[in-house]
Design a protein around this motif. Structure first.
Motif, mmCIF file in Angstrom:
data_model
loop_
_atom_site.group_PDB
_atom_site.id
_atom_site.type_symbol
_atom_site.label_atom_id
_atom_site.label_comp_id
_atom_site.label_asym_id
_atom_site.label_seq_id
_atom_site.Cartn_x
_atom_site.Cartn_y
_atom_site.Cartn_z
ATOM 1 N N TYR A 35 0.837 -1.203 0.000
ATOM 2 C CA TYR A 35 0.000 0.000 0.000
ATOM 3 C C TYR A 35 0.874 1.255 0.000
ATOM 4 N N ALA A 36 1.893 1.260 0.861
ATOM 5 C CA ALA A 36 2.784 2.416 1.013
ATOM 6 C C ALA A 36 3.569 2.712 -0.263
ATOM 7 N N SER A 37 3.687 1.758 -1.153
ATOM 8 C CA SER A 37 4.390 2.011 -2.407
ATOM 9 C C SER A 37 3.515 2.798 -3.399
ATOM 10 N N PHE A 38 2.215 2.918 -3.114
ATOM 11 C CA PHE A 38 1.289 3.653 -3.969
ATOM 12 C C PHE A 38 0.760 4.940 -3.339
ATOM 13 N N PHE A 39 0.574 4.939 -2.030
ATOM 14 C CA PHE A 39 -0.080 6.050 -1.343
ATOM 15 C C PHE A 39 0.816 6.651 -0.268
ATOM 16 N N SER A 40 0.550 7.921 0.067
ATOM 17 C CA SER A 40 1.363 8.606 1.069
ATOM 18 C C SER A 40 0.676 8.694 2.430
ATOM 19 N N CYS A 41 -0.603 8.316 2.517
ATOM 20 C CA CYS A 41 -1.298 8.362 3.803
ATOM 21 C C CYS A 41 -2.498 7.417 3.780
ATOM 22 N N THR A 42 -3.056 7.210 4.945
ATOM 23 C CA THR A 42 -4.274 6.415 5.073
ATOM 24 C C THR A 42 -5.041 6.895 6.297
ATOM 25 N N GLU A 43 -6.344 6.753 6.239
ATOM 26 C CA GLU A 43 -7.144 7.014 7.426
ATOM 27 C C GLU A 43 -7.065 5.777 8.298
ATOM 28 N N ASN A 44 -6.983 5.983 9.582
ATOM 29 C CA ASN A 44 -6.884 4.854 10.499
ATOM 30 C C ASN A 44 -8.199 4.715 11.244
ATOM 31 N N ARG A 66 8.126 3.828 5.036
ATOM 32 C CA ARG A 66 8.516 4.741 3.970
ATOM 33 C C ARG A 66 7.847 6.113 3.954
ATOM 34 N N GLY A 67 7.797 6.812 5.043
ATOM 35 C CA GLY A 67 7.245 8.154 5.040
ATOM 36 C C GLY A 67 5.732 8.237 4.944
ATOM 37 N N ILE A 68 5.030 7.147 5.100
ATOM 38 C CA ILE A 68 3.576 7.192 5.017
ATOM 39 C C ILE A 68 3.001 7.824 6.286
ATOM 40 N N PHE A 69 1.977 8.639 6.105
ATOM 41 C CA PHE A 69 1.309 9.299 7.211
ATOM 42 C C PHE A 69 -0.083 8.707 7.388
ATOM 43 N N PHE A 70 -0.671 8.964 8.541
ATOM 44 C CA PHE A 70 -2.033 8.503 8.747
ATOM 45 C C PHE A 70 -2.848 9.544 9.491
ATOM 46 N N CYS A 71 -4.132 9.446 9.297
ATOM 47 C CA CYS A 71 -5.082 10.333 9.951
ATOM 48 C C CYS A 71 -6.001 9.448 10.794
ATOM 49 N N PHE A 94 -7.933 10.200 23.596
ATOM 50 C CA PHE A 94 -7.796 9.833 22.192
ATOM 51 C C PHE A 94 -6.409 10.199 21.665
ATOM 52 N N PHE A 95 -5.992 11.457 21.905
ATOM 53 C CA PHE A 95 -4.694 11.884 21.397
ATOM 54 C C PHE A 95 -3.535 11.254 22.167
ATOM 55 N N GLU A 96 -3.746 10.905 23.401
ATOM 56 C CA GLU A 96 -2.717 10.213 24.182
ATOM 57 C C GLU A 96 -2.399 8.853 23.561
ATOM 58 N N VAL A 97 -3.422 8.180 23.069
ATOM 59 C CA VAL A 97 -3.235 6.876 22.425
ATOM 60 C C VAL A 97 -2.300 6.994 21.232
ATOM 61 N N PHE A 98 -2.415 8.084 20.487
ATOM 62 C CA PHE A 98 -1.610 8.250 19.276
ATOM 63 C C PHE A 98 -0.297 8.994 19.500
ATOM 64 N N ALA A 99 -0.016 9.396 20.721
ATOM 65 C CA ALA A 99 1.214 10.139 21.012
ATOM 66 C C ALA A 99 2.475 9.458 20.463
ATOM 67 N N PRO A 100 2.612 8.128 20.563
ATOM 68 C CA PRO A 100 3.836 7.500 20.033
ATOM 69 C C PRO A 100 4.028 7.685 18.528
ATOM 70 N N LEU A 101 2.947 8.006 17.810
ATOM 71 C CA LEU A 101 3.033 8.142 16.358
ATOM 72 C C LEU A 101 2.767 9.566 15.887
ATOM 73 N N GLN A 102 2.915 10.513 16.779
ATOM 74 C CA GLN A 102 2.578 11.897 16.464
ATOM 75 C C GLN A 102 3.291 12.406 15.216
ATOM 76 N N ASN A 103 4.534 12.018 15.014
ATOM 77 C CA ASN A 103 5.282 12.495 13.847
ATOM 78 C C ASN A 103 4.848 11.827 12.548
ATOM 79 N N LYS A 104 3.944 10.849 12.625
ATOM 80 C CA LYS A 104 3.428 10.166 11.443
ATOM 81 C C LYS A 104 1.993 10.569 11.120
ATOM 82 N N MET A 105 1.436 11.514 11.913
ATOM 83 C CA MET A 105 0.049 11.906 11.723
ATOM 84 C C MET A 105 -0.053 13.109 10.784
ATOM 85 N N CYS A 106 -1.132 13.155 10.021
ATOM 86 C CA CYS A 106 -1.442 14.307 9.199
ATOM 87 C C CYS A 106 -2.945 14.582 9.335
ATOM 88 N N PRO A 107 -3.387 15.736 8.899
ATOM 89 C CA PRO A 107 -4.814 16.047 9.036
ATOM 90 C C PRO A 107 -5.694 15.072 8.287
#
Length: 107
Positions: A35-44, A66-71, A94-107
């Motif tokens: 998936y990451a070879s085609f897209f730059s982000c995904t909704e989680n 590979r630099g993929i982000f998630f929302c 909610f945001f505490e759960v995602f704190a470990p991946l904060q640098n991988k999140m996008c809007p």
């Protein structure tokens, strides 16, 4: 992330995508990299139905990819049950759960 466009889908693990998007012999454990070879982000949507612990984010597979982000999709508890009212504490959780991946999140 300013000035960039991120394209992805509302998830990446749909069984009916096997053979239509994912190659027939590709193992499900390799779907994320494919998936990451085609897209730059995904909704989680993993967290949509319930809150879990921050340690569970390590199981999502986003770290080191590979630099993929998630929302992350906001919890159903906040959007449907609380209707966005009096939800300061649930939002913090909610945001505490995602704190470990904060640098991988996008809007």
């Amino acid at each position: 992330m300013s000035g960039k466009v991120y394209i992805g889908t509302s998830g990446l693990s749909y069984k009916h995508w096997k053979e239509s998007f994912y190659p027939p012999k590709l193992k499900a454990t390799d779907w994320f990299d494919y998936y990451a070879s085609f897209f730059s982000c995904t909704e989680n949507q993993y967290k949509f139905l319930s809150f879990t612990k921050a340690k569970d984010c390590g199981n999502l597979g986003f770290q080191g990819s590979r630099g993929i982000f998630f929302c992350p999709k906001l919890s159903r508890y906040i959007t449907h049950l609380k209707k966005l009212r009096e939800c300061k504490d649930p939002l913090l959780r909610f945001f505490e759960v995602f704190a470990p991946l904060q640098n991988k999140m996008c809007p």
